[in-house]
Write a protein that holds these residues in place. Structure first.
Motif, short mmCIF file in Angstrom:
data_model
loop_
_atom_site.label_atom_id
_atom_site.label_comp_id
_atom_site.label_asym_id
_atom_site.label_seq_id
_atom_site.Cartn_x
_atom_site.Cartn_y
_atom_site.Cartn_z
N TRP A 129 0.78 -1.17 -0.19
CA TRP A 129 0.06 -0.08 0.11
C TRP A 129 0.72 1.33 -0.10
CZ3 TRP A 129 -4.37 2.14 -0.92
CH2 TRP A 129 -4.72 3.56 -0.16
N THR A 185 -5.11 -2.85 -4.49
CA THR A 185 -5.03 -4.02 -3.57
C THR A 185 -5.07 -5.45 -4.18
OG1 THR A 185 -7.55 -4.11 -3.62
CG2 THR A 185 -6.40 -2.66 -1.67
N ARG A 186 -5.24 -5.38 -5.46
CA ARG A 186 -5.44 -6.57 -6.20
C ARG A 186 -3.95 -7.22 -6.14
NH1 ARG A 186 -7.07 -6.15 -12.43
NH2 ARG A 186 -8.91 -5.66 -10.95
N ILE A 219 -9.31 8.72 0.32
CA ILE A 219 -10.00 7.65 -0.30
C ILE A 219 -11.61 7.75 -0.18
CG2 ILE A 219 -10.56 5.44 -0.19
CD1 ILE A 219 -8.00 4.78 0.96
N ASP A 221 -8.76 3.04 -9.01
CA ASP A 221 -9.72 2.38 -8.15
C ASP A 221 -9.08 1.54 -7.02
OD1 ASP A 221 -11.70 0.34 -7.33
OD2 ASP A 221 -12.56 0.63 -9.22
N MET A 222 -9.57 1.45 -6.03
CA MET A 222 -8.93 0.86 -4.91
C MET A 222 -8.42 -0.54 -5.03
SD MET A 222 -7.80 2.72 -2.39
CE MET A 222 -7.64 1.47 -1.06
N GLU A 223 -9.49 -1.29 -5.90
CA GLU A 223 -9.33 -2.64 -6.20
C GLU A 223 -7.97 -2.72 -6.95
OE1 GLU A 223 -11.88 -6.10 -8.70
OE2 GLU A 223 -12.67 -4.27 -8.66
N ASN A 227 -15.53 6.57 -1.69
CA ASN A 227 -16.25 5.46 -2.32
C ASN A 227 -15.51 4.75 -3.13
OD1 ASN A 227 -18.53 6.98 -1.90
ND2 ASN A 227 -18.26 8.58 -3.36
N ASP A 228 -14.14 4.00 -2.23
CA ASP A 228 -13.37 2.96 -2.84
C ASP A 228 -12.61 3.26 -4.05
OD1 ASP A 228 -14.31 1.28 -0.86
OD2 ASP A 228 -15.85 0.37 -2.06
N ILE A 229 -12.35 4.82 -3.96
CA ILE A 229 -11.25 5.16 -5.19
C ILE A 229 -10.49 6.15 -4.53
CG2 ILE A 229 -11.42 6.91 -7.04
CD1 ILE A 229 -14.20 6.14 -7.88
N PHE A 230 -9.35 5.92 -5.04
CA PHE A 230 -7.95 6.62 -4.53
C PHE A 230 -7.58 7.79 -5.21
CE2 PHE A 230 -3.52 7.65 -4.26
CZ PHE A 230 -3.06 7.67 -2.77
N ASP A 290 -3.47 -8.69 -2.74
CA ASP A 290 -4.46 -9.84 -2.48
C ASP A 290 -3.85 -11.15 -3.07
OD1 ASP A 290 -6.17 -8.15 -1.13
OD2 ASP A 290 -7.56 -7.81 -2.80
#
Length: 514
Positions: free
Chosen positions: A35, A259-260, A230, A254-256, A232-235, A263
């Motif tokens: 991160w 973090t992908r 951050i 996009d935070m996804e 709404n799950d957007i950086f 993950d």
């Protein structure tokens, strides 16, 4: 043994939990580290785009300021107009707007956004807009038709003021600062302090308000520095452009996407953890099965040993390694030998059994065995439960119990009959010896011990017949002379031939040579 098995299981469980905890901390560390790296990378990209645009605007301001200084020294308007015409051949889009609505070069279509604008700010940037002097076909929603202007204040030689401007097409600006990352799924745009999107990214001209972060930018303090948030799950990462504007370069991801990667690594970590834990479980099952089998074998061996311990015909006792020596336990044959019930005298000092006169001898033997001097033998008398004394013979040595503790182990058997037989034989031999001595004494008047070499004499038996003078003889020569005085003349020669000192010494010498 069962206790050890459970302890082993607990150890495996603790190890598995420790590994799980370590893996959890590791994945937490990986997430935090990735991160931080992602934030640093996005902020660095944002900084590079900001610096590129800022450098371009600063360069335009510097160029216009230098050009304005040149124009301030020119008196003739026609010369100013000519200078601007020639300059536009080198640097397109440069115009002069004076406060009396004069616009130069005369042949260029003015932008009404500047016409008549009173000179106030020293320099600045005009927000992107549709050029008001266009042919009327421009679309306000199409960034291809929009321009932005960099301007500086200018004062001519006759005192009139205005702005010297440099016009940029938005499409050209987009190409110089537009940023792309995370496979093109991350992008950047320029917005003002109200959150209005001024310059969109090259491949995303229409940014919805849900992504534009308008409300957040409105809440930023004036001249705010680089930061991120951050929503709404957007950086969002933002940095002020500066150069006299309230603009910010905003990077959106996009935070996804961020973090992908973490993950994926965490998933691999958990997969590895699952493999490790399964391996531990398999090892634990195999180990516990082997341990249980070893436990059963050891238990069977203990039962077999216990069976032998209690069924051998000789007595066996386990004794503490240090004095006072305590009987830890004794087998059935031992207790039967001593006249006690089985296990009735466990944990009792051995002085309870051993006859007082033999106790010091036995403890001395046990001391030697305790020091590891090998098997030691002993004989002693034992006081039975019924008060009767018996003789035992035993062997004792240092050993270990089932728990590995040092002990003394002694085996013993009853020798009472043998001992009594030996004592009876000794009494018989003593009686026979006395009878023999008596018989010899009756047959011989004098029995003496002689040392011819030293001329020493010691009487063993002496008849009263010779007690008066012979008993006072201190040497063999004296004994010989005193007895010779009592020999009848007819036996005197024979006596001297046989018992004279030199004859006796010669006789002994011949006996030694044979």
């Amino acid at each position: 043994m069962k206790k050890n098995i459970w302890m082993l299981a607990v150890v495996y469980i603790v190890v598995a939990c420790a590994l799980a905890g370590a893996m959890y901390q590791f994945q937490k560390f990986v997430r935090e580290r990735l991160w931080n790296l992602a934030v640093e990378d996005i902020m660095e990209v944002t900084k590079q785009g900001t610096m590129t645009l800022r450098a371009q605007m600063d360069s335009a301001h510097d160029t216009l300021n230098n050009f304005a200084e040149v124009l301030e020294e020119v008196d003739d308007y026609s010369n100013i107009n000519e200078i601007l015409i020639h300059y536009n051949k080198l640097e397109d889009g440069v115009m002069l707007y004076l406060d009396d609505y004069t616009v130069m070069p005369y042949d260029m279509e003015p932008d009404s956004s500047f016409a008549g604008m009173a000179a106030g700010d020293t320099e600045g940037i005009m927000a992107p807009h549709v050029r008001s002097g266009s042919n009327g076909t421009a679309n306000a929603a199409d960034y291809a038709d929009k321009v932005m202007d960099v301007y500086v204040s200018c004062k001519l030689a006759d005192g009139r003021r205005g702005y010297l401007t440099k016009e940029f097409r938005i499409d050209d600006i987009i190409d110089t600062f537009s940023l792309s990352y995370y496979g093109g799924k991350g992008f950047s745009y320029i917005a003002d302090s109200n959150g209005t999107v001024l310059i969109p990214p090259a491949d995303k001209r229409d940014i919805p308000d849900s992504i534009a972060c308008c409300g957040y930018l409105k809440a930023l303090p004036e001249n705010s520095m680089t930061g991120w948030t951050i929503l709404n799950d957007i950086f969002y990462c933002y940095m002020p452009i500066g150069v006299g504007s309230d603009w910010h370069l905003v990077s959106v991801v996009d935070m996804e996407l961020i973090t992908r990667e973490a993950d994926q690594i965490v998933s691999q970590t958990y997969a590895l953890l699952a493999v490790v834990i399964m391996t531990i479980v398999v090892i634990m099952i195999i180990t516990m099965r082997r341990t249980l089998k070893a436990s059963r074998d050891a238990e069977n061996q203990n039962l077999y040993t216990e069976h032998i311990f209690n069924n051998v015909p000789e007595g066996i006792a386990l004794i503490t390694i240090n004095a006072p020596y305590i009987n830890i336990r004794m087998n059935y044959a031992g207790y039967q030998m001593f006249g006690y019930d089985n296990d009735s005298k466990n944990n009792v000092c051995i002085d309870h059994f051993i006859y007082n006169e033999d106790y010091d001898h036995v403890t001395g033997v046990f001391d030697e065995a305790a020091q590891g001097r090998g098997p030691c033998t002993y004989e002693c008398r034992i006081r039975r439960a019924d008060g009767m004394l018996i003789w035992i013979a035993g062997i004792v040595e240092r050993n270990h119990d089932n728990n590995g503790n040092d002990i003394l182990m002694t085996t013993f058997h009853d020798i009472t009959e043998e001992k009594l037989a030996r004592e009876e034989e000794a009494v018989k031999n003593k009686r026979e010896r006395r009878m023999l001595i008596t018989a010899v004494t009756e047959s011989y008047s004098i029995i003496a011990s002689l040392n011819i070499t030293r001329d020493e004499l010691q009487f063993i038996s002496l008849r009263e017949l010779f007690a008066d003078s012979v008993s006072r003889a201190g040497t063999y020569n004296e004994l010989y002379e005193r007895i010779a005085e009592r020999i009848e003349p007819k036996y005197e020669d024979e006596f001297r031939q046989r018992f004279a000192p030199d004859k006796v010494e010669l006789s002994f010498a011949k006996g030694r040579s044979r």
